[in-house]
Design a protein around this motif. Structure first.
Motif, short mmCIF file in Angstrom:
data_model
loop_
_atom_site.label_atom_id
_atom_site.label_comp_id
_atom_site.label_asym_id
_atom_site.label_seq_id
_atom_site.Cartn_x
_atom_site.Cartn_y
_atom_site.Cartn_z
N SER A 92 0.85 -1.19 0.00
CA SER A 92 0.00 0.00 0.00
C SER A 92 0.89 1.24 0.00
O SER A 92 2.11 1.15 0.11
CB SER A 92 -0.91 0.00 1.23
OG SER A 92 -0.16 0.24 2.40
N LYS A 93 0.26 2.40 -0.08
CA LYS A 93 1.00 3.66 -0.05
C LYS A 93 1.67 3.89 1.30
O LYS A 93 2.61 4.66 1.41
CB LYS A 93 0.06 4.82 -0.37
CG LYS A 93 -0.50 4.79 -1.79
CD LYS A 93 -1.44 5.96 -2.03
CE LYS A 93 -1.99 5.93 -3.46
NZ LYS A 93 -2.92 7.05 -3.72
N SER A 94 1.15 3.23 2.34
CA SER A 94 1.67 3.43 3.70
C SER A 94 2.87 2.54 4.02
O SER A 94 3.51 2.73 5.04
CB SER A 94 0.56 3.17 4.72
OG SER A 94 -0.57 3.98 4.48
N MET A 95 3.15 1.56 3.16
CA MET A 95 4.18 0.56 3.50
C MET A 95 5.53 1.20 3.78
O MET A 95 6.17 0.90 4.80
CB MET A 95 4.31 -0.47 2.38
CG MET A 95 5.46 -1.46 2.61
SD MET A 95 5.61 -2.69 1.32
CE MET A 95 4.32 -3.83 1.79
N PHE A 96 6.00 2.08 2.91
CA PHE A 96 7.33 2.66 3.08
C PHE A 96 7.39 3.52 4.33
O PHE A 96 8.39 3.50 5.07
CB PHE A 96 7.70 3.49 1.85
CG PHE A 96 9.08 4.07 1.90
CD1 PHE A 96 10.21 3.25 1.84
CD2 PHE A 96 9.27 5.44 2.04
CE1 PHE A 96 11.49 3.78 1.89
CE2 PHE A 96 10.55 5.98 2.10
CZ PHE A 96 11.66 5.15 2.03
N VAL A 150 12.14 -5.09 0.56
CA VAL A 150 12.93 -3.88 0.33
C VAL A 150 12.68 -2.85 1.42
O VAL A 150 13.61 -2.22 1.93
CB VAL A 150 12.61 -3.28 -1.06
CG1 VAL A 150 13.23 -1.90 -1.21
CG2 VAL A 150 13.12 -4.19 -2.17
N SER A 151 11.42 -2.68 1.81
CA SER A 151 11.08 -1.68 2.83
C SER A 151 11.67 -2.05 4.19
O SER A 151 12.15 -1.18 4.92
CB SER A 151 9.56 -1.52 2.94
OG SER A 151 8.95 -2.70 3.46
N LYS A 152 11.67 -3.34 4.53
CA LYS A 152 12.24 -3.78 5.80
C LYS A 152 13.77 -3.70 5.78
O LYS A 152 14.40 -3.29 6.77
CB LYS A 152 11.80 -5.21 6.11
CG LYS A 152 10.30 -5.40 6.26
CD LYS A 152 9.72 -4.64 7.43
CE LYS A 152 9.94 -5.35 8.73
NZ LYS A 152 9.23 -4.71 9.86
N ALA A 153 14.36 -4.08 4.66
CA ALA A 153 15.82 -4.05 4.55
C ALA A 153 16.34 -2.62 4.62
O ALA A 153 17.39 -2.36 5.23
CB ALA A 153 16.26 -4.70 3.24
N ALA A 154 15.62 -1.69 4.03
CA ALA A 154 16.03 -0.28 4.05
C ALA A 154 16.07 0.24 5.48
O ALA A 154 16.99 0.97 5.87
CB ALA A 154 15.08 0.56 3.20
#
Length: 213
Positions: A92-96, A150-154
């Motif tokens: 979703s748009k909120s994930m990042f 990707v979001s978790k790794a970042a």
């Protein structure tokens, strides 16, 4: 014998634990609920933050905080330990914002409030390890694939690079987490299979069950 030795070590460590004031963000989830139950029973003072889903647990040592995660003031609560269990797996748009930006904002707030320990619940998915990767350790090269990984790794990489204080920082990367009822025979049977190390074929090929209870 190994289990007995680990139990003795744990008991010694537990006896040395000082009682702390702990803030748990995302306390209504499976991991968050397990953590606040454990901490309360060990005598710690716990703040349990929740927003959409209510807490399923009450205790004299638990103060429930119904608020959005961005509305929590670390400087006002003054916890010794902050545990972040908040995460979003659905794209979703909120994930990042939730998976990447919020942990960094939280880490900076903890620094400013002189929090002693910061624990971030990440995911083994941030490593992007394939099903046949074998044993994976913390020096495994991060190769995230999908948006969630990707979001978790970042966040994980940013947190590690932002450590410049005396605050202890720990990133935990669990695999799939499954909550089960001891009275549910099906899940109890599944738990027994995992403990025995059985492999189950789900897509015409063997795959290891990597669930954490």
């Amino acid at each position: 014998q190994a289990h007995s030795q680990l139990r003795i070590i744990y008991q010694r460590l537990d006896n040395k634990m000082t009682k702390s004031k702990v803030l748990v963000l995302g306390a209504s989830g499976i991991i968050g609920t397990a953590i606040i139950k454990f901490l309360c029973k060990k005598g710690h003072s716990v703040y349990g933050q929740f927003y959409k889903n209510k807490l399923k647990f009450t205790h004299d040592n638990l103060i429930s905080i119904h608020a959005h995660y961005d509305d929590i003031s670390i400087s006002d609560l003054k916890p010794n330990i902050v545990i972040n269990c908040i995460g979003l797996k659905n794209i979703s748009k909120s994930m990042f914002n939730i998976n990447t930006l919020f942990p960094l904002r939280l880490l900076n707030a903890c620094k400013a409030a002189d929090v002693k320990k910061f624990i971030h619940i990440s995911s083994v998915g941030s490593l992007g390890a394939s099903y046949d990767a074998g044993d994976v350790y913390e020096n495994y090269e991060m190769t995230p694939i999908n948006s969630y990984e990707v979001s978790k790794a970042a966040a994980d990489q940013a947190i590690l690079s932002a450590i410049d204080t005396d605050m202890d920082v720990l990133i935990l990367m669990p695999s799939n987490v499954l909550e089960y009822d001891k009275l549910n025979k099906d899940l109890s049977f599944l738990r027994m299979l995992i403990r025995l190390g059985f492999l189950i074929s789900t897509k015409e090929k063997s795959s290891t069950l990597n669930f954490v209870f």
